[in-house]
Each structure stands twice: as C-alpha cells, then as structure tokens.
Scaffold this motif. Structure first.
Motif, short mmCIF file in Angstrom:
data_model
loop_
_atom_site.label_atom_id
_atom_site.label_comp_id
_atom_site.label_asym_id
_atom_site.label_seq_id
_atom_site.Cartn_x
_atom_site.Cartn_y
_atom_site.Cartn_z
N VAL A 165 34.52 20.74 34.43
CA VAL A 165 34.38 22.08 35.01
C VAL A 165 35.04 22.13 36.39
O VAL A 165 35.82 23.04 36.68
N ASN A 166 34.71 21.17 37.24
CA ASN A 166 35.26 21.17 38.59
C ASN A 166 36.78 21.00 38.59
O ASN A 166 37.48 21.67 39.35
N PHE A 167 37.27 20.13 37.73
CA PHE A 167 38.71 19.88 37.70
C PHE A 167 39.46 21.11 37.16
O PHE A 167 40.49 21.50 37.72
N VAL A 168 38.96 21.71 36.08
CA VAL A 168 39.65 22.85 35.49
C VAL A 168 39.66 24.04 36.44
O VAL A 168 40.68 24.70 36.63
N LYS A 169 38.52 24.33 37.06
CA LYS A 169 38.46 25.44 38.02
C LYS A 169 39.45 25.24 39.16
O LYS A 169 40.19 26.15 39.55
N THR A 170 39.45 24.03 39.71
CA THR A 170 40.35 23.73 40.83
C THR A 170 41.80 23.77 40.39
O THR A 170 42.67 24.30 41.10
N LEU A 171 42.09 23.24 39.21
CA LEU A 171 43.46 23.21 38.71
C LEU A 171 43.99 24.62 38.47
O LEU A 171 45.14 24.93 38.82
N VAL A 172 43.16 25.49 37.90
CA VAL A 172 43.58 26.87 37.64
C VAL A 172 43.85 27.60 38.97
O VAL A 172 44.87 28.29 39.12
N PRO A 217 50.89 27.96 54.26
CA PRO A 217 49.68 28.76 54.54
C PRO A 217 49.38 29.79 53.46
O PRO A 217 48.21 30.08 53.20
N VAL A 218 50.43 30.34 52.83
CA VAL A 218 50.20 31.29 51.74
C VAL A 218 49.47 30.60 50.59
O VAL A 218 48.51 31.14 50.01
N PHE A 219 49.92 29.40 50.25
CA PHE A 219 49.26 28.62 49.20
C PHE A 219 47.80 28.38 49.55
O PHE A 219 46.90 28.55 48.71
N TYR A 220 47.53 28.02 50.79
CA TYR A 220 46.17 27.72 51.24
C TYR A 220 45.28 28.96 51.11
O TYR A 220 44.15 28.89 50.59
N VAL A 221 45.77 30.11 51.56
CA VAL A 221 44.98 31.34 51.53
C VAL A 221 44.70 31.77 50.09
O VAL A 221 43.56 32.11 49.73
N VAL A 222 45.73 31.78 49.25
CA VAL A 222 45.56 32.21 47.86
C VAL A 222 44.62 31.27 47.12
O VAL A 222 43.71 31.71 46.39
N TYR A 223 44.82 29.97 47.30
CA TYR A 223 43.97 28.98 46.63
C TYR A 223 42.51 29.13 47.05
O TYR A 223 41.60 29.18 46.20
N LEU A 224 42.26 29.24 48.33
CA LEU A 224 40.89 29.34 48.83
C LEU A 224 40.25 30.64 48.38
O LEU A 224 39.05 30.67 48.02
N ALA A 225 41.01 31.72 48.37
CA ALA A 225 40.47 33.01 47.93
C ALA A 225 40.04 32.95 46.47
O ALA A 225 38.96 33.44 46.09
N ILE A 226 40.88 32.35 45.62
CA ILE A 226 40.53 32.25 44.20
C ILE A 226 39.31 31.35 44.00
O ILE A 226 38.43 31.65 43.18
N MET A 227 39.24 30.25 44.76
CA MET A 227 38.10 29.35 44.64
C MET A 227 36.80 30.05 45.04
O MET A 227 35.75 29.84 44.41
N VAL A 228 36.86 30.91 46.06
CA VAL A 228 35.66 31.63 46.49
C VAL A 228 35.27 32.67 45.44
O VAL A 228 34.10 32.79 45.04
N MET A 229 36.25 33.43 44.97
CA MET A 229 35.95 34.50 44.01
C MET A 229 35.51 33.96 42.65
O MET A 229 34.81 34.64 41.90
#
Length: 543
Positions: free
Chosen positions: A463-470, A501-513
């Motif tokens: 679960v953790n790996f798939v969520k993070t990978l997506v 920084p764009v990668f960081y923002v998009v990745y973190l936003a998706i992880m939160v949502m």
C-alpha cells in the motif's frame, strides 16, 4: 563507572552523518575530477578508487567500530587496562596486516593490472591507492579507542579533514598533471596520456588524505595522553586471561564494510575480462569510466542524502533494540519504512525523469550512454538507502550471524548474475549494473523478512509503495512535460532548477490529498504547513 573527559560528546547520529558527508564530498571530488580528465581518466582510476574505498572502509571504519565495541564493553567493567592492552595488540596486528596487504596488492598491480583493469595505464593509480594502506591501517584502532573512552570530536574532524584534503589536493594535482599530460599527448601523438596523468593526480589526492588522517589521529591521541593515563589509573586490575575482543568482533563488520568496494573492483575485473572474451570493439576503459565516473557518484550521493534526515530515527529504533522492546521497535520500524519509501521513491523517479538534465548539470556536457545508465540505475536510490539502514541496524543490534548470512546470499546472487548476464551475450555495462541491482534487491528483501519475523513489524509495504509510486509518477509526468518544453529554450540548468521544486510541490500535494501523509507528518516536512488546507479525498485509518 565509565567517565568521559570530553565535555560535550557528539551524538551518534552526528558521528554517522560526518562519515556520510565525507563520502559525499569524495563523490563530488570524483565529479570534479572527471570534468578535468574525462571518462577515459575515470576508467583508468576506477579500480584504484574501488580499492581505496575498500581499504578505507575496512581499516578505518570497520576496525574503528570493532575497537569501539571492545572498549565500551571493557569500560562498563572499568577494565581500562585490558582495553589499552587490546588496543596495543591491535595496533601491531593491523600495522603488520597493512604492510602485508600493501606487498600483495603491489605485486598484483605490477604484474596483472593489464589483465584485471583493462590497461597497463591504470597501474600507477592502483599502486598509489595500494600504498595508502600504510597510512590507513592503524587509524581505525586509534579512532576506535578514542571513541570508546569518550573522545568523539577527533573522529568527526578526521573524516572532514580527509575528505577536504582529498578534494583540494587532488583537484589541484589532477589539473596540473592533466595539463602536463596534454603536452605529452602533443609530443607523443597519443591522446591517452592526459587522462592517465590527470587520473594519477586524482589518486594522489586520496593518498595525501590518508596521510592527513593518520597525522591528525596520531596528534589527537598524543595531546590526550595524560587524560588517558588518568583513566588507566582508575582501572580494575588487568585480567590475565583477557582475550583480544577486537578480532572476534571484527569479522562480520569487516565483511559488511569491505563488500561495496570489493564489489566495485570485482565488477570491473569481470567486465574487462568478459570484454576481451567476446571481442567487443568498444573502448572498455571509456565505457567503464562512464559507469564508474558518472553513474556511481550520483547514485551514492543521492542515496546518502536520502539517509541523512533519518539518522535520529535510526538511533531511536536502535534504542528500542538495546532496551529489548521488540514491540516498540517493530512499531518504530514500520513507521520508518513508510517514511523512507516516501523519500527514496520520489528521489528515484525524479532522477529517472530528469536524467538528461541532471547529467548535463552535474558534468557540464551530456552523454547519451550516461543518461541511459543513470535511468537504469535510478532504482538503486531506493534500494541502496534501505541496504545501508538494514546493515547499520543489524550491526548495532548485535546480529552478526544475520549480517554474514544476508551478505553471503547477496554475494552468491551477485556472482551468479554476473555469469548469467555474461552468458546472454555482449550486453556491455548492463551486465554489470543488473547484478548490482539484483544484489541490493535480494539483500533488502531478506532484511525486511528478518525484521518482520524478529519484531512482528507491519510494513504495509504494498500500500505504501504503490501510493508513493503513483504520486511520484504523476509528479514525474508533470515535470517531464515541463522539461520537454523548457530544456531547448532555457537550457538544462534553469530547467532543472524549475522542475525540481515543481516536482516536490506536485508530489507532496498528491500525497496529502490521497491521505498518504497526515497533518502530524506535515509538521516535519519542509514547507509542509502550506499543504494543510488541501482536501483529503481518500480517508485511511491514520488520517
């Protein structure tokens, strides 16, 4: 009771970080060096670098750990005289071992460098690294003894001095000798001498660093001799039947610390011999220089950078082990694995996506083959940090048998995969990279299974790996599109500075949502507070 004379002992996580930063500086040193003398020079110096790191990790880091454990155990019983006696015996043993190793590798370098390293021009660099053993061989004993009685500052300073000395002296000597090599090229009408001379200057930097480390360690010991004598005066009587605990505890540690450097050397030897066997027309020195000089430094640097933020958490897990709290240790380990995945997976995807820009930013000029290798090796940024952590925690948990078992299986897989890839045909450096990836994968899987059985840890790995990978894949796709649009207009450097920084923002936003990161975790994440207001569309038990 053990008494420490250093007023402010350095925390264990800082000691570990000092070693990692020293290695990162050495990797940056290799990056600067290859900018000077090119991929051909990196190919000539690859074997000498591998042997230097094997010696440094063995004689300095591994022996230091073994001596530190011995002194710590003796200090708990106030047996400082026994500890001092074992230290003196170890000094003699490793001084003799250093001389013996130097003689053996000198003979190998003189007679077999052409066969093993692919060219006789790598002989000079190999011999310089070999002679550094004479200055490395006793450093670990003294460093371990100082750490055991409480003097930790000299160790941190020594690591920093060695790395900085190698960087400064090596860069200067490499540039000077490369310039001289260009003149020899013109005179002899051969293009190789500049690379040979430049890479020789690079290994001279490592040789000087080993001397600097020995001088600093010796001076640190000498200036504290009076305090060490005072400690000895309060010691319990020396036990006649005392054995040298250093040697008994060193074997599994030595196996662990020496393996990476030896593996790099074995891979190069295997590649050069296989290249001759299949009769490939490609330049093996140049190609291996791309792998050793461009791919490996980026992978090692990024892997260690992924480890640095978690060193305090490593020590908390270690503390649970030492207090014999398996349930708490298992809970801590499960949380750590989740957090580690959340850092290493996006780092790997970012490298995979922006490999052309990263290659150009780091090395000034892009190389298509280097980009291909970097993309293929990007998964190691996930595997290597986990392997480092598992090795670290197994050592501190005192699981020597598990270390030997895991490394033994890993080495068998590595050697077997080398021969399997060789049997496929001439697949070049992928025949070296694939066994490396397979080896780290096997070691990580074995370690995860061991800790799951030992601590009943619940990783929720899938679960953790798939969520993070997506999440990382979506962020990677976004920056991939940006990279395609911008790279031809503003260049790789500015594109990389925008995409990261764009990668960081998009990745973190998706992880939160997606509910993968909760509000509590956001507090410890840089700029995490700005993501608290985002809606959570997927609810979990933790959010």
């Amino acid at each position: 009771m053990k008494k420490y004379y250093e007023e402010k002992r350095i925390r264990p996580d800082v000691l570990t970080a000092a070693v990692y930063w020293a290695i990162i500086i050495l990797m940056l040193y290799e990056v600067v060096a290859i900018r000077i003398y090119g991929e051909k020079g990196a190919g000539y110096s690859a074997g000498s670098l591998a042997i230097f790191f094997a010696f440094y990790c063995s004689f300095v880091l591994a022996v230091q750990k073994a001596v530190w454990v011995m002194v710590r155990v003796r200090a708990r019983k106030s047996q400082y005289k026994n500890a001092e006696e074992n230290m003196k015996k170890s000094l003699k043993i490793f001084a003799f071992t250093g001389v013996l190793v130097t003689v053996v590798f000198t003979i190998i370098g003189i007679n077999f460098s052409d066969l093993l390293l692919g060219s006789k021009w790598g002989r000079f660099q190999f011999l310089i690294s070999t002679f550094s053993v004479l200055f490395l061989c006793v450093q670990g004993v003294v460093r371990g003894y100082l750490q055991g009685v409480g003097y930790t500052k000299p160790i941190v300073i020594s690591d920093a001095l060695m790395a900085i000395a190698a960087f400064l002296v090596g860069t200067l000597s490499s540039a000077i000798m490369y310039g001289y090599g260009l003149k020899v090229n013109t005179l002899m009408h051969i293009d190789e001498f500049s690379a040979v001379y430049g890479s020789t200057g690079m290994t001279i930097g490592l040789f000087v660093a080993s001397i600097v480390g020995l001088v600093h360690t010796s001076v640190s010991f000498y200036v504290r001799r009076n305090e060490l004598e005072e400690i000895g005066k309060r010691s319990a009587p020396r036990y006649v039947d005392s054995k040298n605990d250093v040697m008994s505890g060193l074997r599994p540690i030595l196996f662990m610390y020496a393996s990476p450097g030896i593996a790099l050397l074995v891979d190069q030897v295997f590649y050069m011999i296989h290249h001759r066997t299949v009769g490939s027309k490609a330049d093996p020195i140049y190609n291996y220089g791309i792998y050793a000089g461009r791919t490996i430094p980026i992978v090692i640097t990024c892997s260690l950078l992924c480890c640095l933020p978690f060193l305090i958490e490593w020590n908390r897990i270690r503390a649970r082990f030492e207090r014999d709290e398996p349930e708490n240790a298992g809970e801590k380990l499960s949380g750590f694995v989740k957090h580690f995945i959340e850092v290493t997976v996006p780092a790997s995807l970012l490298i995979f996506t922006l490999a052309p820009s990263i290659d150009t930013v780091v090395y000034w000029n892009g190389n298509d083959f280097s980009v291909e290798l970097l993309r293929a090796a990007s998964c190691l940024v996930i595997l290597v940090p986990f392997a480092i952590f598992f090795s670290w925690i197994l050592f501190h948990a005192g699981k020597s048998i598990l270390i030997v078992f895991g490394l033994g299986i890993t080495w068998l897989v590595h050697i077997a995969m080398l021969f399997v890839c060789a049997s496929v045909g001439n697949i070049g450096l992928y025949g070296v990279l694939i066994p490396v990836i397979a080896s780290f994968f096997v070691y990580d899987v074995l370690s995860l299974i061991v800790f799951k059985k030992m601590l009943n840890a619940n990783y929720a790995l899938a679960v953790n790996f798939v969520k993070t990978l997506v999440s990382a894949a979506v962020a990677g796709f976004v920056v991939f599109l940006i990279d395609m649009v911008l790279v031809k207009n503003i260049g790789e450097i500015l594109t990389f500075l925008i995409c990261t920084p764009v990668f960081y923002v998009v990745y973190l936003a998706i992880m939160v949502m997606s509910g993968s990161i909760d509000e509590r975790e956001l507090r410890s994440i840089p700029l995490g507070k700005y993501f608290k207001s985002l809606p959570v569309f997927i609810k979990t038990d933790e959010t």
